[in-house]
Design an enzyme around this catalytic site. Sequence first.
Site, mmCIF file in Angstrom:
data_model
loop_
_atom_site.group_PDB
_atom_site.id
_atom_site.type_symbol
_atom_site.label_atom_id
_atom_site.label_comp_id
_atom_site.label_asym_id
_atom_site.label_seq_id
_atom_site.Cartn_x
_atom_site.Cartn_y
_atom_site.Cartn_z
ATOM 1 N N ARG A 175 2.877 -15.268 -6.369
ATOM 2 C CA ARG A 175 4.115 -14.565 -6.042
ATOM 3 C C ARG A 175 4.998 -15.833 -5.664
ATOM 4 N NH1 ARG A 175 5.450 -14.007 -0.668
ATOM 5 N NH2 ARG A 175 6.774 -12.250 -0.829
ATOM 6 N N TYR A 197 12.326 -7.890 0.266
ATOM 7 C CA TYR A 197 11.333 -8.059 0.208
ATOM 8 C C TYR A 197 10.574 -7.108 -0.805
ATOM 9 C CZ TYR A 197 10.486 -11.550 3.728
ATOM 10 O OH TYR A 197 10.495 -12.969 4.226
ATOM 11 N N ASN A 203 8.175 -17.105 -2.807
ATOM 12 C CA ASN A 203 8.831 -16.810 -1.765
ATOM 13 C C ASN A 203 9.989 -17.717 -1.496
ATOM 14 O OD1 ASN A 203 9.364 -15.461 0.955
ATOM 15 N ND2 ASN A 203 8.068 -16.897 1.776
ATOM 16 N N GLU A 230 8.664 -21.283 -2.382
ATOM 17 C CA GLU A 230 7.267 -21.564 -2.184
ATOM 18 C C GLU A 230 6.706 -20.829 -3.531
ATOM 19 O OE1 GLU A 230 6.836 -21.447 2.701
ATOM 20 O OE2 GLU A 230 6.283 -19.834 1.504
ATOM 21 N N TYR A 232 16.025 -13.758 9.955
ATOM 22 C CA TYR A 232 14.567 -14.286 10.009
ATOM 23 C C TYR A 232 14.584 -15.592 9.220
ATOM 24 C CZ TYR A 232 9.580 -14.346 8.488
ATOM 25 O OH TYR A 232 8.408 -14.919 8.086
ATOM 26 N N LYS A 233 15.112 -15.677 8.059
ATOM 27 C CA LYS A 233 15.268 -17.058 7.514
ATOM 28 C C LYS A 233 15.826 -18.227 7.889
ATOM 29 C CE LYS A 233 14.016 -14.633 3.055
ATOM 30 N NZ LYS A 233 12.706 -15.411 2.564
#
Length: 346
Positions: free
Chosen positions: A223, A37, A225, A265, A316-317
């Site tokens: 950005r 990140y 993601n 995204e 998390y993903k």
Amino acid sequence: MGITFRKETFRDDFTFKNSPEHIRRFPFPFHEDAYMYAVNIEPHVVGPKGSVLENLIDVDEHYVAEMQDRAMVLAEDPLRCQSLPHMTLAGWDLLELLMEQQALGYPEHFTLRRDDDRWRWINRPLGIDDTFTFGDTSTLPYGPMEYITRQSQGDFCILDQRDGNLWMDAGMVTTQADWSLDFDIGMNFFEWHAPVPLAHEKGIFTRALKFLTNIQQGKPARRLNWTMTINPRLDTSPENYHKWGPDRATVTSENVGDKVHLRVELQSFWRLPRSNGIVFPIRCYLIKMDELVTQPKWARRLHRVIRDLPEELASYKGLTRFRPTLVEWLSKLDDGSPTSPGFGPD
């Protein structure tokens, strides 16, 4: 020459796929062979012709099918679109922005004509030709935000800026990666980002909020993601977890190329002129592994990124269940040679 829109589905029989041209324009999110990140925000300016950045609001071959899927989601769950009472003006701001950008970038498909407050909007792909009074909600079939976001790819969050923070007070969210507008509505920037691991400790969201609250009108930012999805399903919401969650257990070495999709995204941030809010479009792009690995650089790099991803981020993903199978499959396409700098294919 106009866009040829595909007839496809993002549920049930999953007939979605990308044309060869669309594969090469896919916004691959990794500029190097590792990922962590970061505050990866840059000015949202027009990019190369033929890329997803050719226009500031992208319309592509999946447009009609995505709008049909959105209509189905809203019919099943109207709470995917919500706007708190003080956000109506921001909805009109968003309507103007999206109409202007779509008509500017794709004049063969969209036309906007204005005579003072009397506007005419023509959307040829969806067969819409409406005349309305700008600012008068009674002249539209829906509120202004819902009206235009039923005709625009991606999700849209409208953020109210007050008390030195941003508040998610309106949105159209039907293609989200496991978060809920109904849960997050009314939350501030730090509250809705609370589940993200590692980033808070690094101060990433504090820096991001400072940047976003200083965005100026006419100077949007962006950005990328990413996450991964099993099957080309747009609606991976918590509300429908029972439909898509079990899919993670269906990945095998035989079907990984067809079932596992990289979900990227393209997130942009725009200051709205009348309301002073910020609109946060979240445009979702999907590509299956069999399509992605037609670009050898992407195959090698994705193998290294997924293999070396910190466990907290993989969890998390939602990759933990199928990550070993995916890494093994991708390893056969990684000969160990260097990858060239940047996001694009060789």
